[in-house]
Structures are given as structure tokens and as C-alpha cells.
Design a protein around this motif. Sequence first.
Motif, PDB file in Angstrom:
ATOM      1  N   CYS A 140       0.839  -1.210   0.000  1.00 25.91           N
ATOM      2  CA  CYS A 140       0.000   0.000   0.000  1.00 25.91           C
ATOM      3  C   CYS A 140       0.870   1.255   0.000  1.00 25.91           C
ATOM      4  CB  CYS A 140      -0.898   0.036   1.235  1.00 25.91           C
ATOM      5  SG  CYS A 140      -2.213  -1.169   1.243  1.00 25.91           S
ATOM      6  N   HIS A 141       1.899   1.249   0.830  1.00 21.15           N
ATOM      7  CA  HIS A 141       2.771   2.416   0.949  1.00 21.15           C
ATOM      8  C   HIS A 141       3.665   2.570  -0.285  1.00 21.15           C
ATOM      9  CE1 HIS A 141       1.405   1.632   5.025  1.00 21.15           C
ATOM     10  NE2 HIS A 141       1.524   2.931   5.178  1.00 21.15           N
ATOM     11  N   ARG A 142       4.262   1.470  -0.728  1.00 25.12           N
ATOM     12  CA  ARG A 142       5.115   1.512  -1.916  1.00 25.12           C
ATOM     13  C   ARG A 142       4.340   1.962  -3.147  1.00 25.12           C
ATOM     14  NH1 ARG A 142       7.397  -2.944  -0.137  1.00 25.12           N
ATOM     15  NH2 ARG A 142       5.965  -4.261  -1.275  1.00 25.12           N
ATOM     16  N   GLU A 143       3.167   1.347  -3.356  1.00 27.55           N
ATOM     17  CA  GLU A 143       2.359   1.676  -4.536  1.00 27.55           C
ATOM     18  C   GLU A 143       1.841   3.113  -4.484  1.00 27.55           C
ATOM     19  OE1 GLU A 143       1.621  -0.141  -7.478  1.00 27.55           O
ATOM     20  OE2 GLU A 143       3.435  -1.047  -6.672  1.00 27.55           O
ATOM     21  N   SER A 144       1.470   3.580  -3.312  1.00 28.30           N
ATOM     22  CA  SER A 144       1.017   4.965  -3.179  1.00 28.30           C
ATOM     23  C   SER A 144       2.139   5.937  -3.540  1.00 28.30           C
ATOM     24  CB  SER A 144       0.520   5.237  -1.760  1.00 28.30           C
ATOM     25  OG  SER A 144      -0.650   4.487  -1.508  1.00 28.30           O
ATOM     26  N   LEU A 145       3.350   5.650  -3.084  1.00 26.18           N
ATOM     27  CA  LEU A 145       4.486   6.508  -3.438  1.00 26.18           C
ATOM     28  C   LEU A 145       4.810   6.418  -4.924  1.00 26.18           C
ATOM     29  CD1 LEU A 145       6.806   6.014  -0.348  1.00 26.18           C
ATOM     30  CD2 LEU A 145       5.473   8.058  -0.946  1.00 26.18           C
ATOM     31  N   ARG A 146       4.673   5.237  -5.504  1.00 27.06           N
ATOM     32  CA  ARG A 146       4.907   5.081  -6.935  1.00 27.06           C
ATOM     33  C   ARG A 146       3.922   5.936  -7.734  1.00 27.06           C
ATOM     34  NH1 ARG A 146       2.569   2.775 -10.885  1.00 27.06           N
ATOM     35  NH2 ARG A 146       1.091   1.622  -9.584  1.00 27.06           N
ATOM     36  N   VAL A 147       2.643   5.875  -7.351  1.00 28.34           N
ATOM     37  CA  VAL A 147       1.619   6.678  -8.028  1.00 28.34           C
ATOM     38  C   VAL A 147       1.902   8.171  -7.816  1.00 28.34           C
ATOM     39  CG1 VAL A 147      -0.844   7.280  -8.022  1.00 28.34           C
ATOM     40  CG2 VAL A 147      -0.144   4.874  -7.978  1.00 28.34           C
ATOM     41  N   ALA A 148       2.255   8.547  -6.590  1.00 24.53           N
ATOM     42  CA  ALA A 148       2.547   9.960  -6.283  1.00 24.53           C
ATOM     43  C   ALA A 148       3.712  10.464  -7.129  1.00 24.53           C
ATOM     44  CB  ALA A 148       2.850  10.124  -4.797  1.00 24.53           C
ATOM     45  N   ALA A 149       4.766   9.665  -7.235  1.00 17.01           N
ATOM     46  CA  ALA A 149       5.915  10.072  -8.044  1.00 17.01           C
ATOM     47  C   ALA A 149       5.510  10.240  -9.510  1.00 17.01           C
ATOM     48  CB  ALA A 149       7.043   9.053  -7.910  1.00 17.01           C
ATOM     49  N   GLY A 150       4.666   9.357  -9.988  1.00 18.23           N
ATOM     50  CA  GLY A 150       4.185   9.451 -11.366  1.00 18.23           C
ATOM     51  C   GLY A 150       3.372  10.707 -11.629  1.00 18.23           C
ATOM     52  N   LEU A 151       2.741  11.209 -10.587  1.00 16.31           N
ATOM     53  CA  LEU A 151       1.955  12.440 -10.694  1.00 16.31           C
ATOM     54  C   LEU A 151       2.815  13.695 -10.524  1.00 16.31           C
ATOM     55  CD1 LEU A 151      -1.053  11.330  -8.462  1.00 16.31           C
ATOM     56  CD2 LEU A 151      -1.110  11.665 -10.952  1.00 16.31           C
ATOM     57  N   GLY A 152       4.054  13.501 -10.100  1.00 16.96           N
ATOM     58  CA  GLY A 152       4.921  14.641  -9.807  1.00 16.96           C
ATOM     59  C   GLY A 152       4.666  15.249  -8.444  1.00 16.96           C
ATOM     60  N   ALA A 153       3.987  14.539  -7.580  1.00 12.50           N
ATOM     61  CA  ALA A 153       3.702  15.046  -6.232  1.00 12.50           C
ATOM     62  C   ALA A 153       4.999  15.134  -5.432  1.00 12.50           C
ATOM     63  CB  ALA A 153       2.710  14.132  -5.519  1.00 12.50           C
ATOM     64  N   ARG A 154       5.245  16.264  -4.810  1.00 17.07           N
ATOM     65  CA  ARG A 154       6.457  16.450  -4.000  1.00 17.07           C
ATOM     66  C   ARG A 154       6.183  16.244  -2.505  1.00 17.07           C
ATOM     67  NH1 ARG A 154      10.787  15.714  -6.447  1.00 17.07           N
ATOM     68  NH2 ARG A 154      11.831  16.807  -4.751  1.00 17.07           N
ATOM     69  N   THR A 155       4.919  16.423  -2.100  1.00 15.69           N
ATOM     70  CA  THR A 155       4.530  16.198  -0.700  1.00 15.69           C
ATOM     71  C   THR A 155       3.381  15.200  -0.668  1.00 15.69           C
ATOM     72  OG1 THR A 155       3.053  18.122  -0.762  1.00 15.69           O
ATOM     73  CG2 THR A 155       5.272  18.470   0.137  1.00 15.69           C
ATOM     74  N   VAL A 156       3.514  14.210   0.216  1.00 15.61           N
ATOM     75  CA  VAL A 156       2.523  13.141   0.310  1.00 15.61           C
ATOM     76  C   VAL A 156       2.168  12.955   1.776  1.00 15.61           C
ATOM     77  CG1 VAL A 156       2.032  10.708  -0.170  1.00 15.61           C
ATOM     78  CG2 VAL A 156       3.565  11.992  -1.690  1.00 15.61           C
ATOM     79  N   ALA A 157       0.879  12.857   2.064  1.00 13.74           N
ATOM     80  CA  ALA A 157       0.402  12.651   3.439  1.00 13.74           C
ATOM     81  C   ALA A 157      -0.338  11.320   3.531  1.00 13.74           C
ATOM     82  CB  ALA A 157      -0.510  13.790   3.863  1.00 13.74           C
ATOM     83  N   PHE A 158       0.113  10.467   4.463  1.00  7.83           N
ATOM     84  CA  PHE A 158      -0.462   9.141   4.693  1.00  7.83           C
ATOM     85  C   PHE A 158      -1.216   9.095   6.010  1.00  7.83           C
ATOM     86  CE2 PHE A 158       3.005   7.611   1.942  1.00  7.83           C
ATOM     87  CZ  PHE A 158       2.444   6.517   1.313  1.00  7.83           C
ATOM     88  N   PRO A 159      -2.307   8.336   6.075  1.00  9.10           N
ATOM     89  CA  PRO A 159      -2.906   7.982   7.365  1.00  9.10           C
ATOM     90  C   PRO A 159      -2.258   6.691   7.869  1.00  9.10           C
ATOM     91  CG  PRO A 159      -4.265   7.088   5.635  1.00  9.10           C
ATOM     92  CD  PRO A 159      -3.107   7.812   4.954  1.00  9.10           C
ATOM     93  N   ALA A 160      -2.708   6.199   8.999  1.00  8.34           N
ATOM     94  CA  ALA A 160      -2.259   4.902   9.528  1.00  8.34           C
ATOM     95  C   ALA A 160      -3.131   3.823   8.884  1.00  8.34           C
ATOM     96  CB  ALA A 160      -2.361   4.875  11.045  1.00  8.34           C
ATOM     97  N   ILE A 161      -2.713   3.353   7.736  1.00 10.68           N
ATOM     98  CA  ILE A 161      -3.498   2.416   6.917  1.00 10.68           C
ATOM     99  C   ILE A 161      -3.737   1.104   7.663  1.00 10.68           C
ATOM    100  CG2 ILE A 161      -3.493   1.076   4.769  1.00 10.68           C
ATOM    101  CD1 ILE A 161      -1.771   3.388   3.569  1.00 10.68           C
ATOM    102  N   SER A 162      -4.965   0.633   7.600  1.00 11.73           N
ATOM    103  CA  SER A 162      -5.425  -0.660   8.146  1.00 11.73           C
ATOM    104  C   SER A 162      -5.541  -0.715   9.669  1.00 11.73           C
ATOM    105  CB  SER A 162      -4.551  -1.833   7.664  1.00 11.73           C
ATOM    106  OG  SER A 162      -4.811  -2.116   6.310  1.00 11.73           O
ATOM    107  N   THR A 163      -5.331   0.400  10.360  1.00 10.74           N
ATOM    108  CA  THR A 163      -5.345   0.355  11.828  1.00 10.74           C
ATOM    109  C   THR A 163      -6.715   0.637  12.449  1.00 10.74           C
ATOM    110  OG1 THR A 163      -4.686   2.673  12.057  1.00 10.74           O
ATOM    111  CG2 THR A 163      -2.917   1.022  11.960  1.00 10.74           C
ATOM    112  N   GLY A 164      -7.676   0.997  11.632  1.00  6.21           N
ATOM    113  CA  GLY A 164      -9.018   1.258  12.151  1.00  6.21           C
ATOM    114  C   GLY A 164      -9.848  -0.015  12.156  1.00  6.21           C
ATOM    115  N   VAL A 165     -10.890  -0.025  11.347  1.00  5.84           N
ATOM    116  CA  VAL A 165     -11.788  -1.184  11.311  1.00  5.84           C
ATOM    117  C   VAL A 165     -11.105  -2.446  10.780  1.00  5.84           C
ATOM    118  CG1 VAL A 165     -13.900   0.192  11.153  1.00  5.84           C
ATOM    119  CG2 VAL A 165     -12.782  -0.566   9.057  1.00  5.84           C
TER     120      VAL A 165
END
Length: 177
Positions: A101-126
Motif C-alpha cells: 500500500c505504501h510503496r504503490e502509493s508513493l509510486r503513483v505519487a511520483a508518477g503524478l509529480g507530487a512532492r509532498t505526500v500525506a499518509f494515514p495509519a493504513i489498516s489500523t481502524g476497522v
Amino acid sequence: MTARLTLVQGDLTRQHADALVNAANSSLLGGGGVDGAVHRHGGPDILAACRALRASRYGRGLPTGQAVATTAGRLAADHVIHTVGPVWSATEDRSALLASCHRESLRVAAGLGARTVAFPAISTGVYRWPLDDAARIAVGTVRDALAAAPDDFDEVRFVLFDETAYGAFERALADRG
């Protein structure tokens, strides 16, 4: 220049970043927790973009561990990157999916040219992933990705909803092992 890896306690939907990562469900059509908040605060443009993805490439939904981008609607970001985290299991090791999830999100972000990325705590809720373990996997995966491509981002930020989550990520960030 190496990207900064930072922690913030707060609301992901209030963050200013090029890309916000949404802990989505596979339907991409909104839900509870972070996913519901992203759709509520981002407005109908996000849902429309997700419906278009469902009608084209993701008719059966977005697979766990994958990521895809849409508009950010009314959020203070250019893009929302939707990723589907795994449900925690005591009998099956799904940590590779959480790392993905984290690797792929960064890969997509880099492809978009995003320089700043904000993540939540994935999978820690429900999805019930234990916070300390999720933090260890998330921080380690992002650190590895940033080391492999140090010039892709200026900042990657984990936005943690409460003190407990912040503490878990702070411990993971302090651990260099």
C-alpha cells in the motif's frame, strides 16, 4: 536532496499536500473512517472519479495493496491516492500487502509529480491492524522507498488521528533497526 519523513497529529482531510493517501475500501465508493472523511470533505468530484474508475479499469474494485489516484475535490491537495489496506489476521501474515500500500502509493505519487505526500495509519481502524506493527511496516517501507529514490519527494508525512497512533509512529520513526 533527501525527503523529510515527518509526523503530525491531526486530521488528514485538513492537510495541505500535493497528494493525500486515502485508506480506501476496494469499492472505491466511500465508507467509514478515513475513507468516509476523504469523501465527505472532498466532495462529489472524488466519488465521480471513483465511479469512473469502477466503470473502466476496476470493475471488481481496487485490489488490496494497490493504489490509484483521483482528483482531490475540495481538499487542500492536488490528488487523492486511494489504496486498499489488508484486514489484519492472526493466522496469516499479510504484512507484504500493507507494505505494498505504501510503496504503490508513493509510486503513483511520483508518477503524478507530487512532492509532498500525506499518509494515514493504513489498516489500523476497522481493519484492526495492531498500531505498533502497522507503524513499523509503514515507516520502514517509506524509509526504504525514500532511500531508493531520494530526489522524488520533499516530504512524506504520516498524519495520525490521536496520541496513541502518533506514539506508535514516533517509536517506529525513532527505531533505526
